[in-house]
Design an enzyme around this catalytic site. Structure first.
Site, short mmCIF file in Angstrom:
data_model
loop_
_atom_site.label_atom_id
_atom_site.label_comp_id
_atom_site.label_asym_id
_atom_site.label_seq_id
_atom_site.Cartn_x
_atom_site.Cartn_y
_atom_site.Cartn_z
N GLU A 151 -10.25 -1.54 5.49
CA GLU A 151 -9.07 -1.66 6.33
C GLU A 151 -9.43 -1.56 7.81
O GLU A 151 -8.95 -2.29 8.64
CB GLU A 151 -8.05 -0.59 5.95
CG GLU A 151 -6.75 -0.72 6.73
CD GLU A 151 -5.74 0.36 6.37
OE1 GLU A 151 -6.15 1.39 5.84
OE2 GLU A 151 -4.55 0.15 6.65
N SER A 180 0.63 6.76 2.53
CA SER A 180 1.23 7.86 3.28
C SER A 180 2.32 8.57 2.50
O SER A 180 3.00 7.98 1.67
CB SER A 180 1.82 7.34 4.58
OG SER A 180 0.80 7.16 5.52
N GLN A 190 0.87 -1.19 0.00
CA GLN A 190 0.00 0.00 0.00
C GLN A 190 0.89 1.23 0.00
O GLN A 190 1.95 1.25 0.62
CB GLN A 190 -0.99 -0.03 1.16
CG GLN A 190 -0.37 -0.11 2.55
CD GLN A 190 0.04 1.22 3.10
OE1 GLN A 190 -0.25 2.26 2.51
NE2 GLN A 190 0.74 1.19 4.21
N SER A 226 3.95 -0.33 3.69
CA SER A 226 4.10 -1.70 4.18
C SER A 226 4.30 -2.68 3.02
O SER A 226 3.62 -2.58 2.01
CB SER A 226 2.87 -2.13 4.98
OG SER A 226 2.70 -1.27 6.07
#
Lengths: 377, 309
Positions: free
Chosen positions: A243, A128, A125, A160
């Site tokens: 999520e 951020s 993902q 991640s």
């Protein structure tokens, strides 16, 4: 109101239980944040997929079993009760896939989902950015229109799985004049593309579970845009609710861990100073299981996941930390040694931070569920 | 599997809520505390007309033979509105102790019962107004006479030490009676917690300090969000326990509802400030009720031990 399982569901659960008992790796796999562990996890995922246990709730054509949401919850319980490994492709399976099912084209689904199911392509993902933590709308990485697609530049961080993953998904600012939630586009980026640099970042356990992704004029073809360009925020909200909600954190994990904690406590001669917290961990896991079964029923009745996902996230993130901290206190001086409980504890500490911090979730619960006045976050 | 209340159960809950919202349960509590049972008994009879007292009574005694889930739904609303009286003893516990004509008058709302259950319920509730007084011990029933009135932290809970008398024989199902007493108490705690949350949210949305509603301040929002989360996760434990009647589930529900309601009470007081600390405000009725019910029908320690055993 009942908790009865019909024969078909019981048969599904029994089949899962038998297969898992016969096929769980004899030795625990190494962390998927190491090169060796990552390869082991890919092998495990291929084995799961061959037996159609990788993505049970997906349609058969993409490698699933068309399992109902209830069957999926039960499968997860069996999976974690059996001591099976964490899912290396959880970002893809539990966050990107629901988005593709809701907003992806048929071509995207056919091209992407089967490889995801087998973990032939593992997804990272890429939400951020250095200046945007929980405030995703503050992101600045850009996507500029070009012939046949987009040119992407900028920097993603705390990504991640990106160290070893093949591809990443995230939001990019496609309208330079836009602000906040507008003018964002949801893109899938090949991490092997020219112009991509991935810099691993070691996490608390020393393994590179995070990475920074530097994007320098990287080409992303039109076929890798999900939904309408500029409408990425709306698309991403599907992922966010998944999520925080029940998809990524099924109750199975917490129930299995709570049952192990109760056993650990009995084996440690029932230390009195931890009794209340051990009991509370089990109670919390049972509460989350039943709460989820309530959600499963509501969804079956046609409801949609909304801000109550934030209630889920607040609850399980707190539960996971409390459960693991209790286990360490039961272990006494041995808690310092690296092992399943200390690794699980380190893993749990990320819960209150990712997917929107717990402070953000509390504000969502207060404003959208309780109706309190909106205010500065 | 269908883990949701039925339409009838939702409707029952709404009917109870509408009726109780139209009655002055706060005044009834204060009268009850002063030994004037009149207003409370009026509410008892109104609820009997809705079938609340008949819920767990078998149909052969003119009862409804309702499920424990129905009981939980009813007691959640009784807790929300802080209704005074020995509801747990009479409606949830007694029908599992006896197979007797007495239940006909329980169903109709004429008979109130006060039950002592050693060692978890050492003081019997409202024995002065109850017509049936039963002490349960080792699976047997004994009549008791009430000793001198004790002061509860919740003044509308009138407690009496039981002075046991005649042996009345074997209890029909003492274990089930106990579990239903715990379940009903958990459900009342859940309801009381919800009232505390609703009332605190409403107060926070209109009370202004420093020129804005206090509910707009993040510190206040976050306290209330934690209360909402605790209550949201306690509810399925109550329903799950009502479905399975498993001891571990019932204890889990009792502990979680006690914790969630206690957090709601402490947070509610903080949000209200000094007004909540007065005897004139209804918040105190729930705050003390919650504290009393946390220890009633099994302390948190007892229930946590059952979870671990």
């Amino acid at each position: 109101m009942n908790l009865d399982l019909d024969e078909q569901t019981l048969a599904f659960r029994d089949e899962a239980r038998s297969w898992l008992a016969a096929n769980i790796p004899a030795e625990p796999l190494k962390s998927f944040d190491t090169a060796e562990g990552f390869a082991q996890h890919r092998e495990w995922e291929a084995k799961l997929t061959d037996a159609r246990w990788s993505v049970v709730s997906w349609p058969r054509e993409f490698g699933g079993r068309d399992a109902s949401l209830l069957e999926w919850v039960l499968f997860e319980e069996e999976y974690y009760a059996a001591g099976a490994p964490l899912r290396v492709n959880q970002n893809g399976i539990f966050m990107l896939a629901p988005t593709l099912f809701s907003h992806g084209t048929e071509e995207q689904q056919r091209r992407i989902l089967p490889k995801m199911a087998r973990s032939e392509e593992v997804w990272a993902q890429a939400w951020s950015e250095p200046e945007a933590g929980s405030d995703i709308a503050a992101l600045r990485s850009t996507a500029t229109r070009c012939d046949g697609g987009w040119r992407v530049s900028g920097q993603k961080t705390w990504s991640s799985r990106a160290t070893f993953a093949d591809r990443a998904f995230g939001l990019f600012r496609s309208d330079p004049e836009s602000a906040r939630h507008k003018g964002l586009t949801y893109l899938m980026v090949d991490l092997r593309s020219e112009g991509v640099t991935v810099r691993p970042i070691p996490q608390l356990d020393g393994e590179p579970g995070f990475a920074e992704i530097f994007l320098d004029d990287v080409f992303v073809p039109d076929e890798d845009v999900i939904g309408t360009p500029g409408e990425g925020w709306r698309v991403a909200m599907t992922t966010a609710n998944n999520e925080r909600g029940l998809s990524l954190r099924s109750p199975g994990r917490f129930l299995a861990a709570a049952d192990r904690l109760v056993s650990l406590w009995h084996d440690a001669d029932r230390p009195a100073h931890t009794a209340d917290r051990v009991a509370d961990a089990w109670i919390g896991a049972r509460a989350y299981q039943l709460y989820t079964l309530g959600t499963v029923t509501r969804l079956a009745d046609g409801a949609e996941l909304g801000p109550e996902s934030s209630v889920n996230k607040l609850f399980w993130s707190h539960l996971d930390v409390a459960l693991h901290e209790t286990a360490l206190d039961v272990l006494g001086p041995d808690a310092e040694l690296r092992g399943r409980w200390s690794d699980g504890w380190l893993f749990s500490l990320a819960g209150p931070i990712y997917g929107g911090t717990d402070q953000i979730q509390r504000s969502i619960v207060a404003e959208r569920l309780l109706g309190l006045p909106k205010g500065a976050r | 599997m269908r883990f949701a209340l039925s339409g009838e159960q939702e409707q029952f809950s709404r009917s109870l809520h509408d009726l109780l919202s139209s009655l002055d349960t706060d005044t009834a509590n204060r009268s009850w505390a002063a030994g004037d049972h009149g207003p409370g008994l009026k509410i008892w009879r109104r609820l009997a007309e809705l079938g609340v007292t008949a819920l767990a009574v078998p149909e052969r005694y003119d009862g409804l033979g309702a499920t424990p889930v129905d009981l939980a739904v009813g007691f959640e609303r009784l807790g929300y509105h802080c209704v005074p009286g020995p509801w747990t003893d009479t409606v949830a516990v007694l029908p599992s102790l006896l197979d007797d004509e007495l239940l006909t008058s329980v169903a109709s709302g004429e008979t109130l019962a006060s039950v002592a259950y050693a060692p978890h319920v050492p003081y019997a509730l409202d024995s002065d107004v109850a017509d049936a007084r039963l002490a349960v011990g080792n699976g047997r029933l004994r009549a008791f006479t009430p000793g001198t009135l004790l002061s509860s932290v919740d003044s509308s809970r009138r407690l009496f030490p039981p002075v046991t008398g005649d042996d009345l024989g074997t209890a029909l199902d003492a274990d089930r009676a106990f579990e239903l007493g715990c379940l009903a108490t958990a459900a009342q705690l859940l309801g009381a917690g919800r009232w505390l949350l609703d009332t605190s949210v409403a107060y926070a949305a209109q009370r202004k300090q420093y020129g804005r509603e206090i509910g707009g301040y993040q510190a206040v929002k976050h306290l209330l969000a934690d209360v909402a989360t605790g209550l949201a996760l306690a509810e399925p434990l109550v329903h799950g326990a009502a479905v399975t009647l498993d001891r571990r589930d019932i204890s889990a529900a009792k502990v979680a509802c006690g914790d969630a309601a206690h957090l709601a009470a402490r947070t509610g007081l903080q949000v209200h400030g000094a007004i909540g600390y007065t005897a004139e405000h209804a918040l105190g009725l729930r705050l003390t009720r919650v504290r009393a019910l946390v220890g009633a029908w099994g302390t948190p320690r007892f229930h946590r031990e059952r979870v671990l055993s």
